[in-house]
Design a protein around this motif. Sequence first.
Motif, PDB file in Angstrom:
ATOM      1  N   SER A  53       0.847  -1.192   0.000  1.00 13.33           N
ATOM      2  CA  SER A  53       0.000   0.000   0.000  1.00 13.33           C
ATOM      3  C   SER A  53       0.878   1.235   0.000  1.00 13.33           C
ATOM      4  CB  SER A  53      -0.909   0.006   1.230  1.00 13.33           C
ATOM      5  OG  SER A  53      -0.143   0.235   2.379  1.00 13.33           O
ATOM      6  N   GLU A  84      -8.823   3.643  -7.631  1.00 10.39           N
ATOM      7  CA  GLU A  84      -7.569   3.039  -8.087  1.00 10.39           C
ATOM      8  C   GLU A  84      -7.796   2.420  -9.463  1.00 10.39           C
ATOM      9  OE1 GLU A  84      -3.948   0.162  -6.523  1.00 10.39           O
ATOM     10  OE2 GLU A  84      -5.759   0.319  -5.303  1.00 10.39           O
ATOM     11  N   THR A 136      -6.271  -0.267 -12.407  1.00 11.95           N
ATOM     12  CA  THR A 136      -5.369  -1.364 -12.775  1.00 11.95           C
ATOM     13  C   THR A 136      -5.655  -1.740 -14.224  1.00 11.95           C
ATOM     14  OG1 THR A 136      -5.680  -2.252 -10.533  1.00 11.95           O
ATOM     15  CG2 THR A 136      -4.563  -3.667 -12.117  1.00 11.95           C
ATOM     16  N   TRP A 158     -10.694  -4.819   1.372  1.00 11.78           N
ATOM     17  CA  TRP A 158      -9.931  -4.639   0.141  1.00 11.78           C
ATOM     18  C   TRP A 158     -10.138  -5.915  -0.680  1.00 11.78           C
ATOM     19  CZ3 TRP A 158      -7.980  -6.021   4.803  1.00 11.78           C
ATOM     20  CH2 TRP A 158      -7.146  -7.162   4.867  1.00 11.78           C
ATOM     21  N   THR A 175      -9.965  -7.857  -4.957  1.00  5.66           N
ATOM     22  CA  THR A 175      -9.738  -7.793  -6.403  1.00  5.66           C
ATOM     23  C   THR A 175     -10.984  -8.237  -7.150  1.00  5.66           C
ATOM     24  OG1 THR A 175      -8.795 -10.024  -6.325  1.00  5.66           O
ATOM     25  CG2 THR A 175      -7.228  -8.188  -6.385  1.00  5.66           C
ATOM     26  N   ASP A 197      -6.413  -9.488 -12.836  1.00  5.46           N
ATOM     27  CA  ASP A 197      -7.018  -9.029 -11.589  1.00  5.46           C
ATOM     28  C   ASP A 197      -6.895  -7.519 -11.454  1.00  5.46           C
ATOM     29  OD1 ASP A 197      -7.868 -11.490 -10.742  1.00  5.46           O
ATOM     30  OD2 ASP A 197      -6.039 -11.940  -9.621  1.00  5.46           O
ATOM     31  N   ARG A 220      -7.319  -4.336  -8.834  1.00  2.00           N
ATOM     32  CA  ARG A 220      -7.333  -4.065  -7.396  1.00  2.00           C
ATOM     33  C   ARG A 220      -8.543  -3.218  -6.989  1.00  2.00           C
ATOM     34  NH1 ARG A 220      -2.121  -3.539  -8.779  1.00  2.00           N
ATOM     35  NH2 ARG A 220      -2.259  -1.265  -8.978  1.00  2.00           N
TER      36      ARG A 220
END
Length: 331
Positions: free
Chosen positions: A86, A199, A201, A294, A296, A308, A310
């Motif tokens: 993190s 976020e 990805t 948290w 995926t 995957d 996040r």
Amino acid sequence: GATSALGHPPNELSAPRNRPEGKVLETVGVFEAPKQHGKYETGQLFLHSVFGYRGIVLFPWQARLYDRDVASPVTEKSENTTGHGSKEVKGKTHTYYQVLIDARDCPHISQRSQTEAVTFLANHDDSRALYAIPGLDYVSHEDILPYSSTDQVPIQHELFERFLMYDQTKVPPFVARDTLCAWQEKNHPWLELSDVHRETTENIRVTVIPFYMGMREAQNSHVYWWRYCIRLENLDSEVVQLRERHWRIFSLSGTLETVRGRGVVGREPVLSKEQPAFQYSSHVSLQASSGHMWGTFRFERPDGSHFDVRIPPFSLESNKDEKTPPSGLHW
């Protein structure tokens, strides 16, 4: 210029009329320049830039946006000691709006975004009872395409005339009734969004907004409830499909739970260039007053390969100043 719901920018703002022979665009108003600075007022009409529905602003919320895509300034000795890769993220203030969705547009967007995302815990003994208010949403400032209309009832929603009244001397010409102010004040702890987490990805952006819903007593213990709203956006042109979710839920009482499953809310949405976003809400309960989550999402590409994405870690906090349980629409 102006724009159209579910269409391309014509000279006036239009929305589809349901006709068997196809979509006919009808004029609903005139597009205004989006605000670069400052907030939209109560009563502002808008089109949602991602989901294309017509709506009206009830009131703004100030949230802290924690964006993991924006690198924080590197401080000295910034080796990470917090584990699981993190990085410290600085929050910045961001405006969101509580809005009403036009009921005529709900059928068109229900495949992409839940129109019953705002939920409350019921008051009675059944601690698991949830109820939803249809056609209520939270919209980020940049998702608003403002327009004006000469129609005195431009939005069809059962709460429209209960919350707002027409006043031609004002701009926009819809002002909050006392019932709207009273409702906001009464339900403030369960409506307020305070933190937004984001976020990206592999060009899939995940935005999570947690909401505290209250505490209930069950079998001589306290159960704390949250809802969380998740938006998935494909920033790329390649079509992908969400196949699985994998959650980790940590409770302050010391438990760590793993949840795996197919898709989300019984769906495996496809994110394409034409339909890049999907938004849904879910709920979680803990036997502690705080925790964090948290995980995926597993996506599939057209060639069958998987990757995957996040889910940004977010904390579940209970409102310490809780006084009375939510009362929803009972005045």
